[in-house]
Design an enzyme around this catalytic site. Structure first.
Site, PDB file in Angstrom:
ATOM      1  N   GLU A 225       0.718  -0.789   0.213  1.00 18.19           N
ATOM      2  CA  GLU A 225       0.396  -0.082  -0.188  1.00 18.19           C
ATOM      3  C   GLU A 225       0.909   1.429  -0.038  1.00 18.19           C
ATOM      4  O   GLU A 225       1.615   1.586   0.716  1.00 18.19           O
ATOM      5  CB  GLU A 225      -1.030  -0.168   1.258  1.00 18.19           C
ATOM      6  CG  GLU A 225      -1.947   0.971   0.971  1.00 18.19           C
ATOM      7  CD  GLU A 225      -2.298   1.310   2.992  1.00 18.19           C
ATOM      8  OE1 GLU A 225      -2.493  -0.134   3.492  1.00 18.19           O
ATOM      9  OE2 GLU A 225      -3.579   2.010   2.582  1.00 18.19           O
TER      10      GLU A 225
ATOM     11  N   ARG B  43       5.056 -13.061   9.638  1.00 16.73           N
ATOM     12  CA  ARG B  43       5.149 -12.016   9.516  1.00 16.73           C
ATOM     13  C   ARG B  43       6.483 -12.256   9.964  1.00 16.73           C
ATOM     14  O   ARG B  43       6.544 -12.299  11.185  1.00 16.73           O
ATOM     15  CB  ARG B  43       4.539 -10.423   9.524  1.00 16.73           C
ATOM     16  CG  ARG B  43       4.468 -10.562  11.322  1.00 16.73           C
ATOM     17  CD  ARG B  43       2.839  -9.208  11.469  1.00 16.73           C
ATOM     18  NE  ARG B  43       3.456  -7.667  11.123  1.00 16.73           N
ATOM     19  CZ  ARG B  43       2.988  -7.558   9.758  1.00 16.73           C
ATOM     20  NH1 ARG B  43       1.952  -7.462   9.048  1.00 16.73           N
ATOM     21  NH2 ARG B  43       3.401  -5.680   9.731  1.00 16.73           N
TER      22      ARG B  43
ATOM     23  N   LYS C 104       4.324   0.727   9.641  1.00 18.26           N
ATOM     24  CA  LYS C 104       4.295   1.404   9.037  1.00 18.26           C
ATOM     25  C   LYS C 104       3.934   3.275   9.885  1.00 18.26           C
ATOM     26  O   LYS C 104       4.406   3.604   9.708  1.00 18.26           O
ATOM     27  CB  LYS C 104       3.511   1.683   7.875  1.00 18.26           C
ATOM     28  CG  LYS C 104       4.190   1.180   6.750  1.00 18.26           C
ATOM     29  CD  LYS C 104       3.100   1.089   4.646  1.00 18.26           C
ATOM     30  CE  LYS C 104       2.746   0.134   5.119  1.00 18.26           C
ATOM     31  NZ  LYS C 104       2.218   0.293   3.620  1.00 18.26           N
TER      32      LYS C 104
HETATM   33  P1  ATP Z   1       2.417  -2.309   8.206  1.00 14.46           P
HETATM   34  O1  ATP Z   1       1.570  -3.045   9.235  1.00 14.46           O
HETATM   35  O2  ATP Z   1       3.812  -2.279   8.309  1.00 14.46           O
HETATM   36  O3  ATP Z   1       1.502  -0.686   7.683  1.00 14.46           O
HETATM   37  P2  ATP Z   1       1.304  -3.474   5.902  1.00 14.46           P
HETATM   38  O4  ATP Z   1       1.366  -4.382   5.637  1.00 14.46           O
HETATM   39  O5  ATP Z   1       0.080  -2.979   5.911  1.00 14.46           O
HETATM   40  O6  ATP Z   1       2.315  -3.355   6.967  1.00 14.46           O
HETATM   41  P3  ATP Z   1       1.553  -3.870   3.069  1.00 14.46           P
HETATM   42  O7  ATP Z   1       1.871  -1.796   1.998  1.00 14.46           O
HETATM   43  O8  ATP Z   1      -0.212  -3.938   2.689  1.00 14.46           O
HETATM   44  O9  ATP Z   1       1.993  -3.050   4.419  1.00 14.46           O
HETATM   45  O10 ATP Z   1       2.488  -5.043   3.212  1.00 14.46           O
HETATM   46  C1  ATP Z   1       2.697  -5.652   1.374  1.00 14.46           C
HETATM   47  C2  ATP Z   1       2.516  -6.978   1.503  1.00 14.46           C
HETATM   48  O11 ATP Z   1       4.070  -6.860   2.190  1.00 14.46           O
HETATM   49  C3  ATP Z   1       1.728  -7.431   2.814  1.00 14.46           C
HETATM   50  O12 ATP Z   1       1.584  -8.623   1.586  1.00 14.46           O
HETATM   51  C4  ATP Z   1       2.060  -7.679   3.609  1.00 14.46           C
HETATM   52  O13 ATP Z   1       1.137  -8.877   4.011  1.00 14.46           O
HETATM   53  C5  ATP Z   1       3.170  -8.110   3.828  1.00 14.46           C
HETATM   54  N1  ATP Z   1       4.639  -7.223   5.335  1.00 14.46           N
HETATM   55  C6  ATP Z   1       3.944  -5.851   5.710  1.00 14.46           C
HETATM   56  N2  ATP Z   1       5.130  -6.620   6.757  1.00 14.46           N
HETATM   57  C7  ATP Z   1       5.084  -7.637   6.569  1.00 14.46           C
HETATM   58  C8  ATP Z   1       6.715  -8.202   8.180  1.00 14.46           C
HETATM   59  N3  ATP Z   1       6.573  -7.419   8.948  1.00 14.46           N
HETATM   60  N4  ATP Z   1       7.344  -9.151   7.830  1.00 14.46           N
HETATM   61  C9  ATP Z   1       6.127 -10.013   6.072  1.00 14.46           C
HETATM   62  N5  ATP Z   1       5.732  -9.362   5.229  1.00 14.46           N
HETATM   63  C10 ATP Z   1       5.341  -8.168   5.554  1.00 14.46           C
HETATM   64 MG    MG Z   2      -1.719  -3.618   4.561  1.00 21.04          MG
END
Ligand code: ATP
Ligand code: MG
Length: 562
Positions: A37, A264, A274
């Protein structure tokens, strides 16, 4: 055990894909996607997902991986982030080729699919307000209740949804919901929202839309439209999988990707959310997303991490179904191992102490041959200038040294790296009693670091010639937080109270060997005995590179804990 023709250890996702290929599922294609995102910069957790998705695509014959921006939340999203994310993925060494997509490209198609659901009696416009929706939803132990608007006719729903699109309702006045089951034990299946009204500009579609689709609806359809075979996501989406499948089962899509969840990455002594990273930036706790203390890709890059070391880390931690926290020392070891092989060794003094070599000729400079790497000749060598006044590290002198201190002390002899043996003859102090200078003598017979009479010295220290030195700023970093789990729920206090006040230390009068004057942005070196350093890409000037310490030579935290 290892699958395919790689030497990497296997994991359950590879097993699933191998079985699918054996059974000829998905026409024997492997197609993944990385779906960030664009509401912030990527962090080390995203690196795990990038390495997994792009890595899988690279491993299998004909495998593909898309980069797709999941841009359905216009308030928080920005092209600054889409640009940065692309740069980060490329820097990590991956390539989406011509497959860069945006969920917003599918807005029209998504709208059509929502209309399909309405026509099939599987979606309705609800006028409950947010609070009522929460009330009607029930709890984990109690079923929800049907909304009084749930049984509206198809015609009425179509008309209302058309009005929603036309902007005839205010935000929050109504929303489109899937009609599934308000008594489902899975709360995600209790008539989840599909579209909500948001009268905000989108960074790509401008003011075309005043309704935006929800993540769960958008994600599975985007995957299906792109022909994704394996939709890899983190464990928190496990409970959303029935909904992912439900939408695709109702709609006339050609592909039905398989969602597979993995744990994760959590890293101790930092945060990987984020929202929290954004807060560190906006509240000024760090200097920006690219602050070298940040666990962001761009921050780690500026700090001196290599893409190879991050990829190696992601492979080593593996892919599992259970949430664990990885020690940040594992990441640091990966970067150490890589930099040990790839960096040139140079000399620099961070806390200079002046040394005058009394018996060395006044205006002479000798150029001493010094290899750049102890066991890699291909890195070549340079000439190090040696002269009467040099600087050594303050820590390498003790006025009253214990027996095991093999460095400088009154009357003690040490080896200067690549140069001569020197002996400390006199200690000069200022009025406050601080040592400000050492008077030493050198033994001309020991050039290159060995005495012809076979006499040994136990210590070898680094040094820099005063007249030739590059004087510049060097930054030393420590962990961003003092606490291993700053964002853990057990903490009552505000997570920012665990920030380490000493995470950045600036040495503004470091003295480095002159060959470093030409060092270019992002070039990496080992400063002998001090650690691995990288030229700062932002604050360096021509002939005045500023250096960031990437990591020390050894894990001082592990030692402390013993
Ligand atoms: P955050 O919790 O930091 O806001 P998010 O999951 O909302 O992260 P996205 O931009 O939606 O952020 O993430 C893109 C991809 O990266 C998604 O498929 C998500 O599952 C993966 N991802 C995000 N954080 C992690 C993590 N700590 N470990 C592994 N994969 C991750
Ligand atoms: Mg997300």
């Amino acid at each position: 055990m290892s699958d395919n023709n790689t030497n990497e250890p296997s994991h359950f996702i590879r097993h699933i894909i191998n079985a699918d290929l054996e059974n000829g599922k998905n026409e024997s294609r492997v197609h993944t996607r990385f779906p960030p995102e664009p509401n912030g910069y990527l962090h080390i957790g995203h690196a795990k997902s990038i390495c997994l998705n792009f890595g899988i695509a690279n491993e299998y014959q004909g495998g593909l991986c898309n980069l797709r921006f999941d841009d359905t939340n216009p308030e928080k999203e920005d092209t600054e982030y889409t640009d940065a994310i692309q740069a980060d993925v490329k820097w990590l060494g991956f390539d989406w080729e011509d497959r860069l997509f945006y969920a917003s490209d599918y807005f029209e198609q998504l709208y059509e699919y929502a209309v399909t659901l309405i026509k099939d009696g599987k979606a309705y416009v609800d006028h409950l307000n947010a609070e009522q929706i929460r009330e009607y939803r029930g709890t984990l132990t109690e079923p929800g209740k049907d909304s009084p608007y749930r049984d509206r006719s198809v015609e009425e729903n179509l008309e209302l949804f058309t009005k929603m699109r036309a902007g005839e309702f205010e935000e929050g006045e109504c929303l489109l919901r899937a009609k599934i089951d308000m008594a489902s034990p899975n709360i995600n299946m209790r008539d989840p929202a599909i579209y909500r009204i948001r009268k905000v500009e989108h960074h790509r579609t401008g003011d075309t839309w005043s309704i935006y689709p929800m993540y769960d609806f958008t994600h599975c359809i985007s995957d299906a439209l792109e022909g994704i075979t394996h939709s890899l996501c983190t464990l928190e989406f496990e409970d959303h999988r029935p909904l992912y499948d439900w939408f695709l089962d109702q709609l006339p899509v050609e592909h039905h990707p398989q969602q597979i969840e993995f744990a994760r990455l959590n890293l101790n002594y930092t945060v990987t959310s984020k929202r929290k990273l954004n807060e560190l930036v906006t509240k000024g706790y760090v200097e920006g997303w690219d602050d070298p203390r940040m666990p962001t890709i761009i921050g780690m890059r500026r700090r001196g991490f290599t893409p190879e070391s991050i990829r190696d880390f992601c492979e080593r931690i593996g892919i599992t179904k259970s949430d664990t926290t990885i020690d940040v020392g594992v990441l640091e070891n990966c970067v150490r191992e890589d930099l040990d092989k790839t960096t040139r060794r140079v000399l620099g003094v961070l806390n200079p102490l002046k040394v005058v070599i009394e018996n060395y000729p006044e205006d002479e400079t000798e150029w001493l041959d010094a290899p750049y790497h102890p066991n890699d000749e291909s890195m070549g060598s340079r000439q190090l200038p040696f002269s009467k006044v040099i600087y050594v590290e303050q820590d390498d002198f003790m006025e009253d040294p214990p027996k095991k201190f093999f460095r400088l002390g009154p009357g003690r002899e040490v080896r200067l790296r690549y140069a001569y043996f020197i002996t400390c003859q006199e200690v000069i102090k200022n009025e406050a009693g601080d040592v400000i200078e050492l008077r030493c003598t050198y033994d001309p017979e020991t050039k290159g670091g060995n005495a012809p009479d076979g006499r040994k010295v136990k210590g070898t220290i680094h040094w820099v010639s005063e007249a030739h030195a590059l004087k510049t700023e060097v930054r030393l970093y420590d962990r961003l937080f003092n606490d291993p789990k700053p964002d853990s729920k057990q903490h009552e206090a505000d997570w920012t109270s665990f920030l380490n006040p000493d995470s950045l230390e600036r040495r503004d009068s470091a003295l480095l060997e002159p060959s470093l004057k030409d060092a270019k942005a992002e070039e990496r070196f080992q400063f002998e005995r001090l650690g691995y350093f990288c030229v700062d890409s932002k604050d360096s000037e021509d002939n005045k590179p500023v250096f960031n310490r990437t990591v020390t030579l050894r894990d001082s935290w592990a030692k402390m804990n013993k």
